[in-house]
Design an enzyme around this catalytic site. Sequence first.
Site, PDB file in Angstrom:
ATOM      1  N   GLU A  73      11.542 -26.269   6.659  1.00 21.59           N
ATOM      2  CA  GLU A  73      10.993 -25.082   5.980  1.00 21.59           C
ATOM      3  C   GLU A  73       9.482 -25.230   6.024  1.00 21.59           C
ATOM      4  O   GLU A  73       8.912 -26.049   5.296  1.00 21.59           O
ATOM      5  CB  GLU A  73      11.465 -25.040   4.521  1.00 21.59           C
ATOM      6  CG  GLU A  73      12.935 -24.774   4.353  1.00 21.59           C
ATOM      7  CD  GLU A  73      13.341 -23.386   4.792  1.00 21.59           C
ATOM      8  OE1 GLU A  73      12.499 -22.473   4.764  1.00 21.59           O
ATOM      9  OE2 GLU A  73      14.501 -23.232   5.194  1.00 21.59           O
ATOM     10  N   CYS A 121       4.662 -20.695   0.334  1.00 21.24           N
ATOM     11  CA  CYS A 121       4.896 -20.482   1.763  1.00 21.24           C
ATOM     12  C   CYS A 121       5.050 -19.009   2.109  1.00 21.24           C
ATOM     13  O   CYS A 121       4.558 -18.554   3.123  1.00 21.24           O
ATOM     14  CB  CYS A 121       6.109 -21.282   2.218  1.00 21.24           C
ATOM     15  SG  CYS A 121       7.570 -20.964   1.225  1.00 21.24           S
TER      16      CYS A 121
HETATM   17  P1  NAD Z   1       2.631 -31.720   4.345  1.00 18.55           P
HETATM   18  O1  NAD Z   1       3.353 -31.409   5.603  1.00 18.55           O
HETATM   19  O2  NAD Z   1       1.286 -32.322   4.406  1.00 18.55           O
HETATM   20  O3  NAD Z   1       3.503 -32.728   3.425  1.00 18.55           O
HETATM   21  C1  NAD Z   1       4.846 -32.477   3.082  1.00 18.55           C
HETATM   22  C2  NAD Z   1       5.552 -33.785   2.755  1.00 18.55           C
HETATM   23  O4  NAD Z   1       5.633 -34.598   3.928  1.00 18.55           O
HETATM   24  C3  NAD Z   1       4.875 -34.649   1.692  1.00 18.55           C
HETATM   25  O5  NAD Z   1       5.864 -35.203   0.850  1.00 18.55           O
HETATM   26  C4  NAD Z   1       4.200 -35.732   2.529  1.00 18.55           C
HETATM   27  O6  NAD Z   1       3.971 -36.934   1.818  1.00 18.55           O
HETATM   28  C5  NAD Z   1       5.219 -35.927   3.630  1.00 18.55           C
HETATM   29  N1  NAD Z   1       4.729 -36.552   4.872  1.00 18.55           N
HETATM   30  C6  NAD Z   1       3.449 -36.616   5.325  1.00 18.55           C
HETATM   31  N2  NAD Z   1       3.421 -37.253   6.519  1.00 18.55           N
HETATM   32  C7  NAD Z   1       4.694 -37.599   6.819  1.00 18.55           C
HETATM   33  C8  NAD Z   1       5.306 -38.262   7.922  1.00 18.55           C
HETATM   34  N3  NAD Z   1       4.598 -38.713   8.961  1.00 18.55           N
HETATM   35  N4  NAD Z   1       6.642 -38.424   7.919  1.00 18.55           N
HETATM   36  C9  NAD Z   1       7.388 -37.953   6.886  1.00 18.55           C
HETATM   37  N5  NAD Z   1       6.866 -37.342   5.819  1.00 18.55           N
HETATM   38  C10 NAD Z   1       5.530 -37.148   5.777  1.00 18.55           C
HETATM   39  O7  NAD Z   1       2.622 -30.327   3.571  1.00 18.55           O
HETATM   40  P2  NAD Z   1       1.991 -29.963   2.154  1.00 18.55           P
HETATM   41  O8  NAD Z   1       0.515 -29.922   2.262  1.00 18.55           O
HETATM   42  O9  NAD Z   1       2.606 -30.810   1.111  1.00 18.55           O
HETATM   43  O10 NAD Z   1       2.575 -28.482   1.963  1.00 18.55           O
HETATM   44  C11 NAD Z   1       1.950 -27.328   2.435  1.00 18.55           C
HETATM   45  C12 NAD Z   1       2.732 -26.696   3.565  1.00 18.55           C
HETATM   46  O11 NAD Z   1       4.116 -26.580   3.217  1.00 18.55           O
HETATM   47  C13 NAD Z   1       2.274 -25.283   3.860  1.00 18.55           C
HETATM   48  O12 NAD Z   1       2.192 -25.072   5.248  1.00 18.55           O
HETATM   49  C14 NAD Z   1       3.388 -24.423   3.282  1.00 18.55           C
HETATM   50  O13 NAD Z   1       3.479 -23.151   3.836  1.00 18.55           O
HETATM   51  C15 NAD Z   1       4.586 -25.268   3.542  1.00 18.55           C
HETATM   52  N6  NAD Z   1       5.711 -24.880   2.658  1.00 18.55           N
HETATM   53  C16 NAD Z   1       6.822 -24.263   3.206  1.00 18.55           C
HETATM   54  C17 NAD Z   1       7.859 -23.834   2.381  1.00 18.55           C
HETATM   55  C18 NAD Z   1       9.095 -23.150   2.937  1.00 18.55           C
HETATM   56  O14 NAD Z   1      10.104 -23.101   2.241  1.00 18.55           O
HETATM   57  N7  NAD Z   1       9.066 -22.612   4.145  1.00 18.55           N
HETATM   58  C19 NAD Z   1       7.779 -24.033   1.005  1.00 18.55           C
HETATM   59  C20 NAD Z   1       6.639 -24.651   0.484  1.00 18.55           C
HETATM   60  C21 NAD Z   1       5.607 -25.069   1.321  1.00 18.55           C
END
Ligand code: NAD
Length: 478
Positions: free
Chosen positions: A243, A277
């Site tokens: 997502e 999102c």
């Molecule tokens: P992010 O991708 O930076 O982090 C998300 C998660 O991934 C965190 O828990 C982080 O610690 C973890 N992570 C980081 N590096 C990783 C790796 N190498 N391997 C595994 N896990 C890792 O995103 P963010 O800044 O937390 O969130 C913002 C983004 O999320 C925006 O683009 C937003 O649109 C999206 N989002 C999407 C939805 C949806 O349902 N489509 C909902 C909410 C947010």
Amino acid sequence: MSVELLINNRETPGASYVEVRDPGRTEDRVGRVAQASVVQVDDAAQAAHAALPGWAGTPIAQRVELLRAAAAVLDEEAPKIAELMALESGMLMATCQAEVETAAHVVRDNADMAAEFLQPRQFADANGWVSVEKRPFGVVAGIVSWNAPVILTMRKLAPALACGNTLVIKPSPSAPLGLAVLLAKMAALFPPGVINVLHGGADAGAALTAHPLVRKVSFTGGGKVAGIIMRDAAASMKDVQFELGGNDPAIVLDDVDVEHAVTRIAIGAFRRAGQFCFAVKRVYVPESIYDRFFDRLSAEVGKFRIGHPLDPRSTMGPMNNRAQWTFVKDLLARARAEGADIVELGELLDPQATNEGYYLRPTLVRRAAPQSEIVAVEQFGPVLPVVAYQDEAQAVRLANDSELGLGSSVWSASRTRALGIARQLEAGMTFINQAGASRVGQRHAPFGGVKQSGIGRESSEVGMAEYVEYHSIHGDAL
Ligand code: NAD
């Protein structure tokens, strides 16, 4: 407060700790959170794996009962946990409370549909019979972002557990505390090892994604990290569900009810300070009504009162973290340097105090150029470019001219016209004269995006199907 790891229903100290600060007053420490080592990631995966036979073998009715009890925990905790969630995330207290209440509905919706969904389907003819059965994947890793941590987690936890999987959840380091408190209370209802919680950043996430005992990674976050997860998961051929971000267009038609549209679009774009999102992230308005629409939208956005999330007068809080705040400020600075007409709105409740946190005023970009950066990228902050268009075909073309395709919306007095446009949009979801899902939508509509906004769906039976493998058992005619 200090939040530990949760492995086998035991609080486990971390290998190290990081501080969680209040994004509305960054001098203030809200708590600290344990960080998992690679060994502890393995411990959690092993615990989930060991719990699997017992949990998968638990009758569905019993699993469903436990999920209902978990939903009751969320109901009960919603008013108590809202302050902590607001302090660590920057979201308003009312928003946090509503999030936990909605998460309880999500858990109940999954409990309601599990028994029927999991029924095997059997077919027979003169030559033989087949039983199509659904079984759990095994250990599922749920990795989530910070912007709505409880609801995002429950969308994974509830269907995964209903289907007999066990879980390792990794919250975001940017809002781990409230979620951890809720998960610990919920986990205590289930056998040890069914719900495990690991805290940490990219290292812990990567170790979890690559762990051989993890069969599926369900991830909510940004596309960049999703690409890394896909690569890391490939070595052991794990299933992935993503997502990801959106850049949701709102297409306004010339027969729109302007008053209705501007109130809904203002909330749809600036709720959670734009950090969700499927926020409205760009608006397309016909030239014939552009100026009137923009003025009314400005007036509506101007009503936001920006302040600390615990200040009851605030209707918009700060952004969650320095990186995202800086990203949006830089985006605005570049747009301004290119000559964009940036209109900052809203009232800063305490201008002095706003220097102490990651605050931004809600901002519109008047007559934004369709191809400009601020229109093309997901801002994930309180910024909304408003683009003028000449005809509907052009509006659809511009809306679809994106690698993202999460949500979208169409605004018109005519349902037929709106539906005609909706069906041309490259998106996983389209809202007509609204900018967000209703209760019925949350229960029945698959949630997710096309193109680079994700893989798979959450919510509804389609979302539940993400947590089962199919096992076809064939036999001779009896
Ligand atoms: P992010 O991708 O930076 O982090 C998300 C998660 O991934 C965190 O828990 C982080 O610690 C973890 N992570 C980081 N590096 C990783 C790796 N190498 N391997 C595994 N896990 C890792 O995103 P963010 O800044 O937390 O969130 C913002 C983004 O999320 C925006 O683009 C937003 O649109 C999206 N989002 C999407 C939805 C949806 O349902 N489509 C909902 C909410 C947010």
